[in-house]
Design an enzyme around this catalytic site. Sequence first.
Site, PDB file in Angstrom:
ATOM      1  N   PRO A 102       0.823  -1.222   0.000  1.00 56.58           N
ATOM      2  CG  PRO A 102      -0.087  -1.095   2.149  1.00 56.58           C
ATOM      3  CD  PRO A 102       0.657  -2.008   1.235  1.00 56.58           C
ATOM      4  CD  GLU A 129       1.730  -4.989  11.145  1.00 51.98           C
ATOM      5  OE1 GLU A 129       1.948  -3.906  10.590  1.00 51.98           O
ATOM      6  OE2 GLU A 129       0.625  -5.296  11.614  1.00 51.98           O
ATOM      7  NE  ARG A 167      -9.413  -5.088 -19.955  1.00 48.12           N
ATOM      8  CZ  ARG A 167     -10.555  -5.568 -20.440  1.00 48.12           C
ATOM      9  NH1 ARG A 167     -10.982  -6.747 -20.093  1.00 48.12           N
ATOM     10  NH2 ARG A 167     -11.284  -4.846 -21.271  1.00 48.12           N
ATOM     11  CG  ASP A 182     -11.612  -1.235 -21.973  1.00 48.77           C
ATOM     12  OD1 ASP A 182     -12.778  -1.414 -22.342  1.00 48.77           O
ATOM     13  OD2 ASP A 182     -10.794  -2.160 -21.774  1.00 48.77           O
TER      14      ASP A 182
HETATM   15  C1  SAM Z   1      -1.724  -6.006   6.037  1.00 52.31           C
HETATM   16  S1  SAM Z   1      -0.736  -5.519   4.674  1.00 52.31           S
HETATM   17  C2  SAM Z   1       0.614  -4.701   5.455  1.00 52.31           C
HETATM   18  C3  SAM Z   1       0.445  -3.231   5.512  1.00 52.31           C
HETATM   19  C4  SAM Z   1       1.643  -2.524   6.153  1.00 52.31           C
HETATM   20  N1  SAM Z   1       1.685  -2.796   7.558  1.00 52.31           N
HETATM   21  C5  SAM Z   1       1.518  -1.018   5.950  1.00 52.31           C
HETATM   22  O1  SAM Z   1       0.888  -0.363   6.756  1.00 52.31           O
HETATM   23  O2  SAM Z   1       2.020  -0.507   4.926  1.00 52.31           O
HETATM   24  C6  SAM Z   1      -0.021  -7.038   4.126  1.00 52.31           C
HETATM   25  C7  SAM Z   1       0.375  -7.070   2.673  1.00 52.31           C
HETATM   26  O3  SAM Z   1      -0.756  -6.884   1.845  1.00 52.31           O
HETATM   27  C8  SAM Z   1      -0.348  -6.297   0.630  1.00 52.31           C
HETATM   28  N2  SAM Z   1      -1.154  -5.093   0.419  1.00 52.31           N
HETATM   29  C9  SAM Z   1      -1.995  -4.531   1.314  1.00 52.31           C
HETATM   30  N3  SAM Z   1      -2.602  -3.456   0.805  1.00 52.31           N
HETATM   31  C10 SAM Z   1      -2.166  -3.333  -0.463  1.00 52.31           C
HETATM   32  C11 SAM Z   1      -2.426  -2.397  -1.510  1.00 52.31           C
HETATM   33  N4  SAM Z   1      -3.253  -1.378  -1.350  1.00 52.31           N
HETATM   34  N5  SAM Z   1      -1.786  -2.579  -2.684  1.00 52.31           N
HETATM   35  C12 SAM Z   1      -0.921  -3.600  -2.870  1.00 52.31           C
HETATM   36  N6  SAM Z   1      -0.645  -4.512  -1.911  1.00 52.31           N
HETATM   37  C13 SAM Z   1      -1.244  -4.377  -0.722  1.00 52.31           C
HETATM   38  C14 SAM Z   1       1.132  -6.001   0.744  1.00 52.31           C
HETATM   39  O4  SAM Z   1       1.849  -7.017   0.066  1.00 52.31           O
HETATM   40  C15 SAM Z   1       1.364  -6.039   2.230  1.00 52.31           C
HETATM   41  O5  SAM Z   1       2.676  -6.405   2.543  1.00 52.31           O
END
Ligand code: SAM
Length: 267
Positions: A102, A129, A167, A182
């Site tokens: 994220p 995490e 796609r 699209d």
């Molecule tokens: C619970 S999340 C960890 C979030 C992290 N503690 C933070 O606050 O940035 C676990 C995993 O989900 C994935 N993930 C969660 N949200 C995401 C998003 N918006 N885009 C891409 N991957 C995401 C990532 O690979 C991340 O390591």
Amino acid sequence: MHFDIFTLFPAMFAGPLDDSIVMRARAAGIVSLALHNIRDYAEGRHAITDDYPYGGGGGMVMKPEPIFRAVESVLGLPSRSAGDESDPDQPRQPIPIILLTPQGRRFDQSVALELADHARIALICGRYEGVDERIRRRLCTDEISIGDFVLSGGELAAMILVDAVTRLLPGALGAEQGAADDSHATGLLEYPHYTRPPDFRGWRVPEMLLSGHHANVQRWRRQQALLRTALRRPDMLETAWLTDDDLSFLARLEQEPQLTERLQMGL
Ligand SMILES: C[S@@+](CC[C@H](N)C(=O)[O-])C[C@H]1O[C@@H](n2cnc3c(N)ncnc32)[C@H](O)[C@@H]1O
């Protein structure tokens, strides 16, 4: 194009990528996927892939060793350590190694287009995490987020990325379809679609679409796309590529509220 996906939960990928457009593209050899279970690269009887965070706090962190080992072995990269190169922040090979996080740059159609140019891409799915910071800094070449929200893991994000990129690959949608109109491909939202019957419960398909007049239909669609974008995502109009006709149409929309109403009714 080939995707190497590194995950602790490979079974999650069964289904979404085994159907419809992605499956057809896989069958046609347009795209291929390999799922790599990170646990297979963990050492010891318990194959541990996560550990407590230094400094305390809740949650677990994905350990660096299994992920480095998995990616280096699958991509055929030499394993390296501190002091092996002058600038460790420099990417060391041309295959993008993308961490789904994220905290990454936001995924959108232009990023999908950019990724569609690569022959091979590695995707690392985090859990808990997240991953040990050394994975982000020393192994990954890119970080992508699918939006400003937090998922439980990178698997769904990886599937979304694979679908959106696939796609765009030539031949993936078949001859009869195209991604060119699209939403987001043109910088606008797409125009509305209708299919048979022409009259459903008294709600009629716009006469223009039944006219068979190709040029008028194209014009109607362009105006509907502009109207939709102006009403729902006016921010997109700031960067969309607009012709003089588009601009004067948008100016008319502002000056003539009844025009918006008529067009919304599909007239
Ligand atoms: C619970 S999340 C960890 C979030 C992290 N503690 C933070 O606050 O940035 C676990 C995993 O989900 C994935 N993930 C969660 N949200 C995401 C998003 N918006 N885009 C891409 N991957 C995401 C990532 O690979 C991340 O390591």
